[in-house]
Design an enzyme around this catalytic site. Structure first.
Site, PDB file in Angstrom:
ATOM      1  CB  VAL A  92      -0.915   0.018   1.251  1.00  0.00           C
ATOM      2  CG1 VAL A  92      -1.729   1.309   1.311  1.00  0.00           C
ATOM      3  CG2 VAL A  92      -1.837  -1.205   1.262  1.00  0.00           C
ATOM      4  NE  ARG A  98       0.322   1.016   9.711  1.00  0.00           N
ATOM      5  CZ  ARG A  98       1.140   0.512   8.778  1.00  0.00           C
ATOM      6  NH1 ARG A  98       0.708   0.369   7.530  1.00  0.00           N
ATOM      7  NH2 ARG A  98       2.349   0.136   9.087  1.00  0.00           N
ATOM      8  N   GLY A 100      -6.978   1.484   5.972  1.00  0.00           N
ATOM      9  CA  GLY A 100      -7.846   0.344   5.707  1.00  0.00           C
ATOM     10  C   GLY A 100      -7.728  -0.234   4.307  1.00  0.00           C
ATOM     11  NE  ARG A 103      -9.329  -4.265   9.090  1.00  0.00           N
ATOM     12  CZ  ARG A 103      -9.487  -5.349   9.857  1.00  0.00           C
ATOM     13  NH1 ARG A 103     -10.464  -6.212   9.581  1.00  0.00           N
ATOM     14  NH2 ARG A 103      -8.695  -5.582  10.872  1.00  0.00           N
ATOM     15  CB  SER A 126       7.352  -7.498   4.800  1.00  0.00           C
ATOM     16  OG  SER A 126       6.163  -6.875   5.246  1.00  0.00           O
ATOM     17  CD  GLU A 127       6.709  -4.314   9.383  1.00  0.00           C
ATOM     18  OE1 GLU A 127       6.731  -3.948  10.554  1.00  0.00           O
ATOM     19  OE2 GLU A 127       6.303  -3.625   8.444  1.00  0.00           O
ATOM     20  CE1 TYR A 131      -0.696  -9.964   4.637  1.00  0.00           C
ATOM     21  CE2 TYR A 131       1.544 -10.025   5.481  1.00  0.00           C
ATOM     22  CZ  TYR A 131       0.634  -9.617   4.526  1.00  0.00           C
ATOM     23  OH  TYR A 131       1.042  -8.851   3.466  1.00  0.00           O
ATOM     24  CG  PHE A 404       6.025 -17.148  -2.196  1.00  0.00           C
ATOM     25  CD1 PHE A 404       4.806 -16.528  -1.964  1.00  0.00           C
ATOM     26  CD2 PHE A 404       6.378 -18.238  -1.408  1.00  0.00           C
ATOM     27  CE1 PHE A 404       3.950 -16.988  -0.965  1.00  0.00           C
ATOM     28  CE2 PHE A 404       5.526 -18.705  -0.411  1.00  0.00           C
ATOM     29  CZ  PHE A 404       4.312 -18.072  -0.188  1.00  0.00           C
TER      30      PHE A 404
END
Ligand SMILES: CC(C)(COP(=O)(O)OP(=O)(O)OC[C@H]1O[C@@H](n2cnc3c(N)ncnc32)[C@H](O)[C@@H]1OP(=O)(O)O)[C@@H](O)C(=O)NCCC(=O)NCCS
Length: 404
Positions: A92, A98, A100, A103, A126-127, A131, A404
């Site tokens: 994003v 942040r 949405g 989402r 990535s973090e 998720y 991936f």
């Protein structure tokens, strides 16, 4: 602080023409630039239908966010295989974060997978904090190791079967896919590679080598390894797929026999790899990093749980919560080493857990008792969790083998 207003982006599927704009969006999010040549290198892996794009009508940028997936198969304990999209290229724009947008993308993407009858979705994150809220559970562990090759000696009597040989890229390209297919069949969590994927691996472009050499390739009838030599006498093993213990020993003997190399690093040595036990001093295989690896999102509990086998006989009723998508329910799972049946039930539950925790158990990479200690699983009778752990244990430490 007042949070920025939620943004309802316009979502659409990509078309072939969108790839340059997608590349630009991805580069901005992850901190690199994709050249026109990079875009064309990637194009064979770009299946526009699998790419969701977000547009903000108030922004001139055609693509403010992306979520895509690759069409993988994944191996379950016992060796059966399920089609499992691998979610990727999620980003994003920093101008829209942040509010949405992720989402919205996750909701749309997962609904699409449900409509397509997908039982399990995969990703690598990535973090680690992103998720879980969407029902993904960390399912395998990535282990980085570094081996000070100068001091490595194989244990007296350790297997020395021979059979590894150097090959050029064309020979390796012909050999590796079959070895990899056989490797996937015996490794829970293993992710398939298509022919297009292999083509992309073997492009081996200079600017993707991290300052190292082009790949060197080692073949064995039952194995394949590739590595790069790097600055300061380092060597990075990119792939090492061994289908037999002979192939494993033979490939490692060559890699650890590379004169003029001081340090060998790789992620291809999972926690249960026998390599340390082949050496006179197993501590030479030094763990330098441990992190979550593959994440699993179960969308069809009965299909996912019945697709695998169980190490011991198990008969248990699980109450699965799914606050994000409502794909949970109460299911009776009966499994043993030959197979399993999982179906909805109204019987009293033995175990309560959310779908993300079930994803963490799916490949046998985490213990139910550990998750219970973290209050992610609840079972009134602790003996049930011991039975669940005995049954969910996989024959090997799960590993996916393909970033991936
Ligand atoms: C991570 C990223 C995709 C998040 O996008 P976003 O649109 O800001 O996320 P949203 O506003 O939809 O947030 C959804 C939820 O996730 C949370 N969240 C978002 N990013 C998070 C992060 N990095 N860590 C922890 N939580 C995060 C939000 O707080 C929000 O929580 P809530 O709705 O449950 O209260 C975006 O910041 C980004 O592109 N980062 C750089 C690239 C990247 O890391 N991509 C992920 C690749 S796996």
């Amino acid at each position: 602080m007042i949070p920025p207003p939620r943004l309802i982006p316009t979502l659409r599927r990509a078309t072939a023409d969108d790839l340059p704009a997608i590349g630009a969006a991805q580069g901005r999010a992850f901190g690199f630039h994709m050249s026109p040549a990079d875009i064309e290198d990637f194009r064979p892996l770009f299946e526009p239908d699998r790419w969701l794009l977000a547009h903000d009508p108030a922004d001139p940028d055609p693509v403010v966010a992306v979520a895509a997936s690759y069409p993988f198969d994944v191996t379950l304990p016992g060796g059966s295989v399920l089609p499992a999209p691998g979610v990727t290229w999620v980003s994003v724009a920093a101008t829209h974060r942040r509010r949405g947008v992720l989402r919205a993308l996750m909701t749309e993407q997962l609904r699409g997978f449900v409509a397509d009858g997908v039982a399990v979705v995969l990703l690598t994150a990535s973090e680690g904090g992103i998720y879980g809220r969407f029902g993904y559970g960390a399912a395998t562990t990535d282990r980085r190791v570094e081996i000070d090759r100068r001091f490595v000696m194989f244990r007296p009597g350790a297997p020395d079967p021979g059979g590894a040989r150097f090959a050029d890229a064309a020979q390796a390209r012909a050999h590796a896919p079959d070895v990899h297919r056989r490797w996937c069949a015996r490794n829970p969590g293993a992710v398939s590679r298509s022919e297009r994927w292999w083509e992309n691996v073997f492009l081996d472009r200079e600017h993707h080598r991290g300052g190292g050499t082009a790949l060197f390739h080692l073949l064995h009838d039952d194995g394949y390894a590739s590595f790069r030599r790097g600055p300061n006498d380092t060597c990075r093993v990119a792939d090492l797929f061994a289908v037999t213990e002979d192939a494993h020993a033979a490939l490692w003997r060559v890699v650890l026999g590379l004169d003029l190399v001081q340090s060998v690093s790789t992620t291809a040595v999972p926690a249960d790899d026998p390599l340390p036990f082949l050496l006179a001093d197993g501590r030479r295989v030094r763990t330098t990093g441990l992190a979550d690896g593959l994440w699993a999102r179960i969308l069809d509990v009965p299909v996912a749980l019945a697709a695998r086998t169980y190490a011991t006989e198990l008969d248990v009723v699980v109450e699965v919560g799914d606050p994000f998508l409502d794909r949970g329910g109460r299911f009776r799972l009966r499994g043993d080493p030959d197979g399993a049946v999982c179906e909805p039930t109204t019987g009293p539950p033995d175990v309560h857990l959310d779908v993300a925790a079930l994803g963490s158990l799916l490949f046998g990479g985490h213990r139910a008792q550990t998750l219970a200690r973290a209050r992610l699983i609840d079972a009134p009778d602790p003996a049930v969790l011991r039975r669940v752990d005995a049954a969910f244990t996989a024959e090997r430490e799960p590993q996916y083998g393909t970033s991936f």
